[in-house]
Design an enzyme around this catalytic site. Structure first.
Site, mmCIF file in Angstrom:
data_model
loop_
_atom_site.group_PDB
_atom_site.id
_atom_site.type_symbol
_atom_site.label_atom_id
_atom_site.label_comp_id
_atom_site.label_asym_id
_atom_site.label_seq_id
_atom_site.Cartn_x
_atom_site.Cartn_y
_atom_site.Cartn_z
ATOM 1 N N ASP A 257 25.733 33.105 40.467
ATOM 2 C CA ASP A 257 26.320 34.022 39.520
ATOM 3 C C ASP A 257 27.704 34.416 40.053
ATOM 4 O O ASP A 257 28.106 34.031 41.151
ATOM 5 C CB ASP A 257 25.396 35.250 39.315
ATOM 6 C CG ASP A 257 25.659 35.932 37.990
ATOM 7 O OD1 ASP A 257 24.730 36.573 37.455
ATOM 8 O OD2 ASP A 257 26.785 35.819 37.461
HETATM 9 C C1 GLC Z 1 27.890 37.924 35.026
HETATM 10 C C2 GLC Z 1 26.437 37.820 34.666
HETATM 11 C C3 GLC Z 1 26.039 36.473 34.149
HETATM 12 C C4 GLC Z 1 27.214 35.867 33.406
HETATM 13 C C5 GLC Z 1 28.304 35.597 34.423
HETATM 14 C C6 GLC Z 1 29.552 34.980 33.785
HETATM 15 O O1 GLC Z 1 28.070 38.716 36.164
HETATM 16 O O2 GLC Z 1 25.469 38.229 35.605
HETATM 17 O O3 GLC Z 1 24.896 36.659 33.307
HETATM 18 O O4 GLC Z 1 26.820 34.673 32.756
HETATM 19 O O5 GLC Z 1 28.659 36.745 35.144
HETATM 20 O O6 GLC Z 1 30.154 35.904 32.945
#
Ligand code: GLC
Length: 723
Positions: A257
């Protein structure tokens, strides 16, 4: 070896170590223009995928650099969050879950994917499959509620829908499912907190939706920010290696993430970013999103012998396989199809399906237009085009929104009169703006439609609330409107289940929906006047009080379950009562054991009776399935669609099992007076659970089953699975 595999192996053989590591970096453009420094990274082959490149022009520029100026011309993977729509916004996933309708979820996903592909996006980070049983957590908005079977079925449908158009003129996107794993179990409903759950709950509650989505064809998994048993998922070889790849059999790409690799230093499991990169690559991360720890440290880690180059090759092979599967080598940017027209009719259908009718005293709804001269539309969400879209709307266009006010004006005027009073500046505002105006508006109307709830920003990532009652002075607004209104219809739009208990009896009728998106207004107007039915059933329990959380229907029986005859509420306890004078069972004495409204609950405009439950046998053996038939009849005067739900209970097993578990559901349309027979099949797999095993097993013994309208009612019977 086929041509695609051949190309992958040929590229791998030619790639330098830096170019291989380049494929493992997902850099954030976060703009519509590509600056020189970003151009240089792409031209060096230092970046393999990009997040948040906004618009076709930026995407085309990036792909031209990647395919024409980098040494090997490997196309970029373009990614963006398209969680419940792109420009046209569908109901939140939590709202779509209320529909208990796989086909509808798939159609919405397919439409969203077409809009996203037209903008040059190849992959999106959806569906979110986290099981949300704590509505204080802001991200319950993005999931499919509290039940693993519902979340699995709908998550798989979303994967199919997102990917259906791949390779066609319509366009589709790859699904990157998230967040692996047990992110929904964050402590205290605080985002990013440790996931607190047992291993049996990990395997029986949080993993099944991922198993279903992988079986549906998901080729990318995003690791969770959270830790499980003290180890952040991003650095957990047991979770990402053993559980995801060996137990669930996943062989696609695993992505971190946002900046989660660097965060391992903040968690306190890595001393520096070099160690963080080492832990993440060893755990099984293939792509680092946003952070550049891999970019800066992996080559040295390989050269220092701490990471074998074969491990890097593993990741690069998976990434190139994903790009091949998406056809990026042939078409780095999908041809610019004529952008599809906004799927507004589908949006409205989905919004109608997301509304749950919680209360309808004296059949207040549906309203009859004849004789209804004046309708007052009141409240902070009555005319809030942005707020009704809900969270996770990067590209949503509020200009497409049709609000409840606009839709009711469109429907009722000029024959009728629609008055409007927002009453509060916004959902959190304290103090009613203009009491006299509100009094006059409510007083003059034949009926008041009070549209309440949460602004979009009050849910979603990092937006958690400890007190999940209506924010601001909305409770005051409800009581004030009650005093003035002849008939008061409440409409609550939120990003989570709310605690509405103190206000429930103020409403003649009460509708709830998780933010229903672009077409909230037309859906609501049609429901209020009977042109559509509130089609939703709660995908998550509605707590009576925040102190009940975590609360869900699939609770364990305990050794002392709360029984009606032994459940005494605090207000009924005599003063001076002795220590063991009541209760001695598992519940809160001030609010009792039950939520305000249970999972699966929702009223319709008919009156459905469940009759004649029949089982094909009292006993099945391994390999056999049980056929369950039920008759449902609509005793009402209006057509209705019932969500018939099948639950089981494994009465005696090697681990305690929930008092009920959803195993199937079906929507059935019933004309007034119509009787229909429905059939379900339960096979051995439906009876299986993991418990302390890593794979589900059906254990012989007695099973109770119920077929009914929600997780508490229904017709009961039982059967045995023979040993
Ligand atoms: C965020 C979220 C994830 C998302 C990613 C990209 O922090 O946790 O669900 O897809 O970053 O935006």
């Amino acid at each position: 070896m086929d041509r695609q595999a051949d190309r992958i192996e040929r590229l791998l053989a030619e790639m330098t170590l830096e170019e291989k590591v380049g494929q493992m970096w997902q850099a954030n453009l976060g703009a519509t223009t590509v600056d020189e420094s970003f151009e240089a990274l792409v031209a060096q082959g230092a970046v393999g995928s990009v997040i948040n490149a906004i618009g076709r022009e930026a995407v085309e520029t990036l792909q031209r650099i990647a395919t024409q100026r980098s040494r090997l011309g490997i196309p970029l993977l373009i990614c963006r969050d398209v969680i419940h729509g792109f420009r046209t916004v569908f109901p939140l996933p939590l709202a779509q879950a209320a529909g208990f309708d796989e086909d509808l979820v798939a159609r919405c996903a397919e439409a969203a994917a077409a809009e996203a592909a037209a903008a040059g996006i190849h992959m999106t980070f959806a569906p979110m499959l986290d099981i949300g049983r704590d509505p204080r957590w802001g991200r319950v908005a993005e999931g499919f509620g509290e039940d693993p079977v519902l979340a699995g079925r709908l998550g798989a449908a979303m994967v199919r829908g997102l990917q259906a158009g791949l390779g066609s003129a319509r366009g589709g996107v790859a699904a990157c499912i998230k967040h692996f794993a047990a992110y929904g179990a964050v402590e205290g409903g605080r985002d990013y907190a440790p996931a607190v759950c047992s291993r049996t709950d990990l395997f029986d509650v949080h993993l099944p939706p991922f198993r279903a989505a992988i079986e549906a064809g998901a080729r990318c998994v995003m690791a969770s920010f959270s830790e499980f048993e003290g180890v952040p998922a991003t650095a957990d070889p047991w979770l990402l290696g053993h559980v995801l790849r060996e137990v669930l059999g996943f062989d696609g790409v695993v992505m971190s993430d946002w900046d989660a690799v660097r965060q391992l230093c903040v968690h306190g499991v890595a001393a520096d970013e070099r160690e963080a990169a080492l832990l993440a690559i060893r755990a099984g991360i293939d792509i680092e999103m946003f952070g550049d720890a891999f970019h800066r440290h992996l080559p040295d880690l390989v050269r220092d012998g701490q990471v074998p180059e074969s491990r890097i090759d593993e990741s690069v092979r998976r990434i190139l396989r994903l790009k091949e599967w998406l056809g990026l080598f042939e078409a780095p940017v999908p041809p610019p199809p004529s952008p599809p027209p906004p799927p507004l009719a589908l949006c409205r259908e989905a919004a109608e399906r997301s509304f749950v009718l919680l209360r309808n005293e004296g059949d207040t709804l549906p309203l009859v237009r004849d004789g209804l001269q004046t309708v007052a539309v009141v409240g902070p969400l009555a005319d809030a085009p942005r707020e009704q879209l809900g969270t996770w709307i990067f590209d949503g266009d509020p200009a497409l929104s049709v609000t409840p006010l606009a839709a009711l004006r469109e429907m009722l005027e000029p024959r009728g009169r629609v008055l409007f009073e927002p009453a509060l500046q916004h959902s959190r505002a304290s103090g009613i703006r203009d009491c006299e105006a509100l009094r006059k508006c409510c007083h003059e109307a034949d009926v008041v439609v009070l549209v309440l709830g949460e602004e979009a920003i009050l849910s979603g990532e990092a937006h958690c609330r400890a007190d999940i009652t209506l924010p601001g002075s909305q409770d005051l607004l409800v009581r004030y409107a009650r005093q003035q209104a002849q008939r008061l219809i409440g409409v609550v739009l939120a990003g989570r289940p709310l605690v509405l208990t103190p206000l429930l009896d103020q409403f003649d009728a009460l509708l709830y929906a998780a933010h229903p998106g672009t077409m909230t207004g037309p859906a609501l107007a049609r429901i209020l006047f009977g042109e559509a039915e509130p089609g939703g059933r709660l995908p998550a329990s509605m707590p009576r009080a925040v102190g009940q959380i975590p609360i869900n229907y699939a609770r364990k029986n305990t050794g002392t379950p709360p029984l009606p005859e032994t459940t005494v509420l605090m207000q009924d306890v005599p003063v001076g009562a002795g220590q063991d004078s009541f209760g001695m069972t598992s519940y809160h004495m001030d609010v009792g054991p039950d939520p305000a409204y249970p999972f699966g609950f929702g009223l319709g405009y008919g009156s459905v009776a469940y009759e004649a439950l029949r089982l094909s046998s009292r006993r099945i053996t391994a390999g056999q399935s049980l056929r369950i038939e039920v008759e449902v009849a609509n005793r009402g005067k209006r057509a209705t669609t019932e969500v018939v739900q099948l639950y089981i209970r494994d009465s005696v097993a090697s681990c305690t099992r929930p008092v009920r578990e959803l195993r199937d559901f079906a929507r059935v349309h019933l004309a007034p007076g119509e009787r229909r027979s429905l059939a379900f099949e339960l096979d051995e797999a439906a009876l299986a659970f993991c418990g302390r095993r890593e794979q589900p097993v059906a254990e012989p013994g007695r099973f109770d089953l119920w077929v009914g309208p929600d997780a508490t009612g229904g017709l009961h019977d039982w059967f045995e699975l023979a040993g």
